[in-house]
Design a protein around this motif. Structure first.
Motif, mmCIF file in Angstrom:
data_model
loop_
_atom_site.group_PDB
_atom_site.id
_atom_site.type_symbol
_atom_site.label_atom_id
_atom_site.label_comp_id
_atom_site.label_asym_id
_atom_site.label_seq_id
_atom_site.Cartn_x
_atom_site.Cartn_y
_atom_site.Cartn_z
ATOM 1 N N GLY A 41 0.801 -1.275 0.019
ATOM 2 C CA GLY A 41 0.098 -0.051 -0.121
ATOM 3 C C GLY A 41 0.942 1.116 0.091
ATOM 4 O O GLY A 41 0.487 2.197 -0.696
ATOM 5 N N GLY A 42 1.778 1.271 0.742
ATOM 6 C CA GLY A 42 2.806 2.311 0.976
ATOM 7 C C GLY A 42 3.588 2.571 -0.412
ATOM 8 O O GLY A 42 4.030 3.694 -0.967
ATOM 9 N N ALA A 43 3.932 1.371 -1.235
ATOM 10 C CA ALA A 43 4.627 1.623 -2.541
ATOM 11 C C ALA A 43 3.613 2.198 -3.388
ATOM 12 O O ALA A 43 4.074 3.059 -4.439
ATOM 13 C CB ALA A 43 4.783 -0.037 -2.821
ATOM 14 N N TYR A 44 2.266 1.934 -3.304
ATOM 15 C CA TYR A 44 1.535 2.515 -4.338
ATOM 16 C C TYR A 44 1.402 4.114 -3.929
ATOM 17 O O TYR A 44 1.440 4.935 -5.040
ATOM 18 C CB TYR A 44 0.002 2.174 -4.241
ATOM 19 C CG TYR A 44 -0.096 0.670 -4.978
ATOM 20 C CD1 TYR A 44 0.857 0.253 -5.740
ATOM 21 C CD2 TYR A 44 -1.080 -0.218 -4.299
ATOM 22 C CE1 TYR A 44 0.527 -1.057 -6.347
ATOM 23 C CE2 TYR A 44 -1.082 -1.479 -4.921
ATOM 24 C CZ TYR A 44 -0.247 -1.957 -6.034
ATOM 25 O OH TYR A 44 -0.536 -3.223 -6.549
ATOM 26 N N VAL A 45 1.577 4.472 -2.736
ATOM 27 C CA VAL A 45 1.257 5.898 -2.341
ATOM 28 C C VAL A 45 2.609 6.525 -2.928
ATOM 29 O O VAL A 45 2.723 7.706 -3.312
ATOM 30 C CB VAL A 45 1.350 5.844 -0.747
ATOM 31 C CG1 VAL A 45 1.376 7.524 -0.272
ATOM 32 C CG2 VAL A 45 -0.083 5.594 -0.253
ATOM 33 N N ALA A 46 3.650 5.975 -2.535
ATOM 34 C CA ALA A 46 5.080 6.533 -2.949
ATOM 35 C C ALA A 46 4.975 6.720 -4.673
ATOM 36 O O ALA A 46 5.621 7.497 -5.253
ATOM 37 C CB ALA A 46 6.205 5.405 -2.797
ATOM 38 N N LEU A 47 4.626 5.598 -5.357
ATOM 39 C CA LEU A 47 4.280 5.740 -6.680
ATOM 40 C C LEU A 47 3.500 6.860 -7.328
ATOM 41 O O LEU A 47 4.018 7.720 -8.226
ATOM 42 C CB LEU A 47 3.762 4.752 -7.383
ATOM 43 C CG LEU A 47 4.634 3.278 -7.540
ATOM 44 C CD1 LEU A 47 3.936 2.140 -7.966
ATOM 45 C CD2 LEU A 47 5.701 3.490 -8.847
ATOM 46 N N LEU A 48 2.613 7.148 -6.583
ATOM 47 C CA LEU A 48 1.586 8.168 -6.765
ATOM 48 C C LEU A 48 2.135 9.625 -6.486
ATOM 49 O O LEU A 48 2.157 10.487 -7.515
ATOM 50 C CB LEU A 48 0.118 7.933 -6.143
ATOM 51 C CG LEU A 48 -0.794 9.151 -6.419
ATOM 52 C CD1 LEU A 48 -1.207 9.316 -7.886
ATOM 53 C CD2 LEU A 48 -2.192 8.952 -5.308
ATOM 54 N N VAL A 49 2.834 9.681 -5.407
ATOM 55 C CA VAL A 49 3.518 10.887 -4.892
ATOM 56 C C VAL A 49 4.660 11.195 -5.796
ATOM 57 O O VAL A 49 4.961 12.346 -6.153
ATOM 58 C CB VAL A 49 3.673 10.748 -3.408
ATOM 59 C CG1 VAL A 49 4.654 12.345 -3.211
ATOM 60 C CG2 VAL A 49 2.404 10.797 -2.726
ATOM 61 N N GLY A 50 5.607 10.107 -5.994
ATOM 62 C CA GLY A 50 6.675 10.273 -7.193
ATOM 63 C C GLY A 50 6.241 10.987 -8.301
ATOM 64 O O GLY A 50 6.775 11.695 -8.996
ATOM 65 N N LEU A 51 5.298 10.414 -8.994
ATOM 66 C CA LEU A 51 4.477 10.727 -10.094
ATOM 67 C C LEU A 51 4.470 12.327 -10.152
ATOM 68 O O LEU A 51 4.414 13.066 -11.045
ATOM 69 C CB LEU A 51 3.498 9.876 -10.581
ATOM 70 C CG LEU A 51 2.765 10.152 -11.909
ATOM 71 C CD1 LEU A 51 3.588 9.946 -13.251
ATOM 72 C CD2 LEU A 51 1.692 9.481 -12.183
#
Length: 107
Positions: A80-90
């Motif tokens: 779940g945190g990885a998905y958040v990191a992907l979104l925020v990084g994008l």
């Protein structure tokens, strides 16, 4: 069946997946903040590049954790945190690129 079999990791356990995802999300968030402030002052071009770099690091860490995590959402492995990191990084990468393009136009 005991409660130990229901969760892969405790709420208080901080695994490497959670650490990587959290680090990626925080670095990506720093990139979003830098890019947002850079967009507020379009002449500050040197700040747009670190925002993009922070966004790319957040994307990389989020992608690495998402690709190597075993189990699904809610297992405590950081997916779940990885998905958040992907979104925020994008978001940081896009805003940083927008700030860079905007600073080049104002020159």
């Amino acid at each position: 069946m005991s409660a130990d079999h229901l969760l892969a990791a405790s709420v208080y356990t901080f695994s490497l997946g959670r650490l990587g995802a959290t680090t990626g999300a925080l670095i990506g968030l720093a990139g979003v903040i830098i890019a947002w402030r850079t967009l507020a002052r379009p002449t500050s071009r040197p700040r747009a590049v670190p925002a993009m770099v922070a966004g790319l690091i957040g994307l990389g860490l989020g992608g690495l954790v998402a690709a190597t995590t075993e189990g699904g959402l809610g297992t405590g492995n950081g997916l779940g945190g990885a998905y958040v990191a992907l979104l925020v990084g994008l978001i940081a990468t896009v805003l940083g690129g927008w700030a860079l393009a905007r600073s080049r136009r104002t020159r």
